[in-house]
Design a protein around this motif. Structure first.
Motif, PDB file in Angstrom:
ATOM      1  N   PHE A  88      34.909  38.135  33.656  1.00 12.47           N
ATOM      2  CA  PHE A  88      36.308  37.691  34.252  1.00 12.47           C
ATOM      3  C   PHE A  88      37.373  38.845  33.671  1.00 12.47           C
ATOM      4  O   PHE A  88      38.133  39.199  34.668  1.00 12.47           O
ATOM      5  CB  PHE A  88      36.587  36.335  33.711  1.00 12.47           C
ATOM      6  CG  PHE A  88      37.890  35.761  33.838  1.00 12.47           C
ATOM      7  CD1 PHE A  88      38.426  35.794  35.359  1.00 12.47           C
ATOM      8  CD2 PHE A  88      38.731  35.233  32.912  1.00 12.47           C
ATOM      9  CE1 PHE A  88      39.633  35.282  35.669  1.00 12.47           C
ATOM     10  CE2 PHE A  88      39.960  34.697  33.089  1.00 12.47           C
ATOM     11  CZ  PHE A  88      40.319  34.735  34.477  1.00 12.47           C
ATOM     12  N   HIS A  89      37.221  39.116  32.640  1.00 16.72           N
ATOM     13  CA  HIS A  89      38.020  40.262  32.114  1.00 16.72           C
ATOM     14  C   HIS A  89      38.035  41.431  32.840  1.00 16.72           C
ATOM     15  O   HIS A  89      38.906  41.966  33.289  1.00 16.72           O
ATOM     16  CB  HIS A  89      37.688  40.575  30.690  1.00 16.72           C
ATOM     17  CG  HIS A  89      38.662  41.548  30.087  1.00 16.72           C
ATOM     18  ND1 HIS A  89      38.380  42.787  30.130  1.00 16.72           N
ATOM     19  CD2 HIS A  89      39.764  41.516  29.090  1.00 16.72           C
ATOM     20  CE1 HIS A  89      39.126  43.400  29.142  1.00 16.72           C
ATOM     21  NE2 HIS A  89      40.003  42.548  28.866  1.00 16.72           N
TER      22      HIS A  89
ATOM     23  N   ASP B 120      41.040  43.276  35.118  1.00 17.38           N
ATOM     24  CA  ASP B 120      41.352  44.814  34.897  1.00 17.38           C
ATOM     25  C   ASP B 120      41.309  45.474  36.282  1.00 17.38           C
ATOM     26  O   ASP B 120      42.231  46.174  36.465  1.00 17.38           O
ATOM     27  CB  ASP B 120      40.448  45.313  33.777  1.00 17.38           C
ATOM     28  CG  ASP B 120      40.663  45.258  32.271  1.00 17.38           C
ATOM     29  OD1 ASP B 120      41.767  44.728  32.241  1.00 17.38           O
ATOM     30  OD2 ASP B 120      39.832  45.517  31.461  1.00 17.38           O
ATOM     31  N   GLU B 121      40.444  45.217  37.171  1.00 20.41           N
ATOM     32  CA  GLU B 121      40.170  45.739  38.236  1.00 20.41           C
ATOM     33  C   GLU B 121      41.280  45.220  39.272  1.00 20.41           C
ATOM     34  O   GLU B 121      41.703  46.013  40.168  1.00 20.41           O
ATOM     35  CB  GLU B 121      38.896  45.317  39.103  1.00 20.41           C
ATOM     36  CG  GLU B 121      37.611  46.020  38.312  1.00 20.41           C
ATOM     37  CD  GLU B 121      36.196  45.437  38.822  1.00 20.41           C
ATOM     38  OE1 GLU B 121      36.237  44.722  39.707  1.00 20.41           O
ATOM     39  OE2 GLU B 121      35.311  45.830  38.161  1.00 20.41           O
TER      40      GLU B 121
ATOM     41  N   ASN C 213      46.749  45.765  39.566  1.00 21.35           N
ATOM     42  CA  ASN C 213      47.912  45.946  40.474  1.00 21.35           C
ATOM     43  C   ASN C 213      47.857  45.064  41.599  1.00 21.35           C
ATOM     44  O   ASN C 213      48.869  45.148  42.405  1.00 21.35           O
ATOM     45  CB  ASN C 213      47.846  47.515  40.938  1.00 21.35           C
ATOM     46  CG  ASN C 213      47.595  48.415  39.798  1.00 21.35           C
ATOM     47  OD1 ASN C 213      48.325  48.450  38.801  1.00 21.35           O
ATOM     48  ND2 ASN C 213      46.729  49.759  39.797  1.00 21.35           N
ATOM     49  N   THR C 214      47.154  44.080  41.855  1.00 24.94           N
ATOM     50  CA  THR C 214      47.291  43.273  42.935  1.00 24.94           C
ATOM     51  C   THR C 214      47.707  41.664  42.335  1.00 24.94           C
ATOM     52  O   THR C 214      47.401  40.873  43.293  1.00 24.94           O
ATOM     53  CB  THR C 214      46.183  43.198  43.640  1.00 24.94           C
ATOM     54  OG1 THR C 214      44.913  42.804  42.807  1.00 24.94           O
ATOM     55  CG2 THR C 214      45.535  44.448  44.282  1.00 24.94           C
ATOM     56  N   ILE C 215      47.757  41.620  41.349  1.00 19.96           N
ATOM     57  CA  ILE C 215      48.054  40.189  40.593  1.00 19.96           C
ATOM     58  C   ILE C 215      49.399  39.803  40.891  1.00 19.96           C
ATOM     59  O   ILE C 215      50.425  40.446  40.972  1.00 19.96           O
ATOM     60  CB  ILE C 215      47.765  40.229  38.998  1.00 19.96           C
ATOM     61  CG1 ILE C 215      46.251  40.260  38.755  1.00 19.96           C
ATOM     62  CG2 ILE C 215      48.335  38.979  38.479  1.00 19.96           C
ATOM     63  CD1 ILE C 215      46.271  40.479  37.322  1.00 19.96           C
ATOM     64  N   PRO C 216      49.283  38.627  41.578  1.00 18.06           N
ATOM     65  CA  PRO C 216      50.915  38.070  42.195  1.00 18.06           C
ATOM     66  C   PRO C 216      51.673  37.816  41.088  1.00 18.06           C
ATOM     67  O   PRO C 216      51.407  37.492  40.047  1.00 18.06           O
ATOM     68  CB  PRO C 216      50.549  36.808  42.988  1.00 18.06           C
ATOM     69  CG  PRO C 216      48.907  36.738  43.066  1.00 18.06           C
ATOM     70  CD  PRO C 216      48.089  37.748  41.957  1.00 18.06           C
TER      71      PRO C 216
ATOM     72  N   ALA D  29      40.311  32.276  41.265  1.00 16.78           N
ATOM     73  CA  ALA D  29      39.474  32.872  42.099  1.00 16.78           C
ATOM     74  C   ALA D  29      38.264  33.897  41.475  1.00 16.78           C
ATOM     75  O   ALA D  29      37.288  34.042  41.440  1.00 16.78           O
ATOM     76  CB  ALA D  29      39.746  33.443  43.484  1.00 16.78           C
ATOM     77  N   LEU D  30      39.219  34.691  40.654  1.00 19.30           N
ATOM     78  CA  LEU D  30      38.401  35.741  39.842  1.00 19.30           C
ATOM     79  C   LEU D  30      37.308  34.949  38.700  1.00 19.30           C
ATOM     80  O   LEU D  30      36.086  35.667  38.775  1.00 19.30           O
ATOM     81  CB  LEU D  30      39.244  36.578  39.061  1.00 19.30           C
ATOM     82  CG  LEU D  30      40.010  37.722  39.962  1.00 19.30           C
ATOM     83  CD1 LEU D  30      41.250  38.480  39.332  1.00 19.30           C
ATOM     84  CD2 LEU D  30      39.126  38.582  40.897  1.00 19.30           C
ATOM     85  N   LEU D  31      37.801  33.936  38.133  1.00 18.14           N
ATOM     86  CA  LEU D  31      36.963  33.334  37.223  1.00 18.14           C
ATOM     87  C   LEU D  31      35.754  32.770  38.027  1.00 18.14           C
ATOM     88  O   LEU D  31      34.547  32.750  37.530  1.00 18.14           O
ATOM     89  CB  LEU D  31      37.609  32.111  36.534  1.00 18.14           C
ATOM     90  CG  LEU D  31      36.897  31.276  35.392  1.00 18.14           C
ATOM     91  CD1 LEU D  31      36.306  32.291  34.430  1.00 18.14           C
ATOM     92  CD2 LEU D  31      37.695  30.291  34.981  1.00 18.14           C
ATOM     93  N   GLU D  32      36.037  32.059  39.168  1.00 18.03           N
ATOM     94  CA  GLU D  32      34.817  31.588  40.033  1.00 18.03           C
ATOM     95  C   GLU D  32      33.698  32.656  40.478  1.00 18.03           C
ATOM     96  O   GLU D  32      32.583  32.449  40.333  1.00 18.03           O
ATOM     97  CB  GLU D  32      35.461  31.034  41.205  1.00 18.03           C
ATOM     98  CG  GLU D  32      36.195  29.390  41.169  1.00 18.03           C
ATOM     99  CD  GLU D  32      36.868  29.087  42.267  1.00 18.03           C
ATOM    100  OE1 GLU D  32      37.254  29.879  43.185  1.00 18.03           O
ATOM    101  OE2 GLU D  32      36.798  27.774  42.489  1.00 18.03           O
TER     102      GLU D  32
END
Length: 111
Positions: free
Chosen positions: A44-45, A49-50, A53-56, A68-71
């Motif tokens: 998840f971490h 990190d990846e 730059n796309t985190i709202p 969604a990333l955790l899932e």
């Protein structure tokens, strides 16, 4: 305090994989999480990190993105296992390494 600060404060209070999965309301299989909890959190971490730059910006969108990333991180270990996924560096330590040795260095060793 802003909604974003509240969100980050909530995240700081989470300690275990189960805490994160419950907070983001991700259904999970307890035995799968029990065996892979650290791997799931590290993955998840890594995904966060990846996606840096796309985190709202909005809290609602950010929360959905994190969920969604955790899932995805959790699902990696439902579909696979820690040895196959190799999240931690220790799993890479015994992989075959390519070593190049020049003929000149061998000659020097032999003389």
């Amino acid at each position: 305090m802003s909604e974003l600060e509240d969100f980050h404060d909530d995240l700081e209070d989470l300690a275990s994989a189960e805490d994160f999965l419950n907070y983001f309301e991700v259904p999970y299989d307890e035995p799968t999480v029990h065996v892979n909890r650290l791997h799931i959190l590290q993955r998840f971490h890594d995904y966060l990190d990846e996606a840096e730059n796309t985190i709202p910006e909005s809290v609602i969108a950010r929360r959905a993105h994190y969920k969604a990333l955790l899932e995805k991180a959790y699902q990696d270990f439902v579909d696979s296992d820690a040895l196959t996924e190799k999240v931690f560096r220790v799993f890479h330590m015994h992989e075959a390494q390519e070593v190049k040795i020049s003929v000149d260095s061998l000659r020097q060793q032999l003389s």
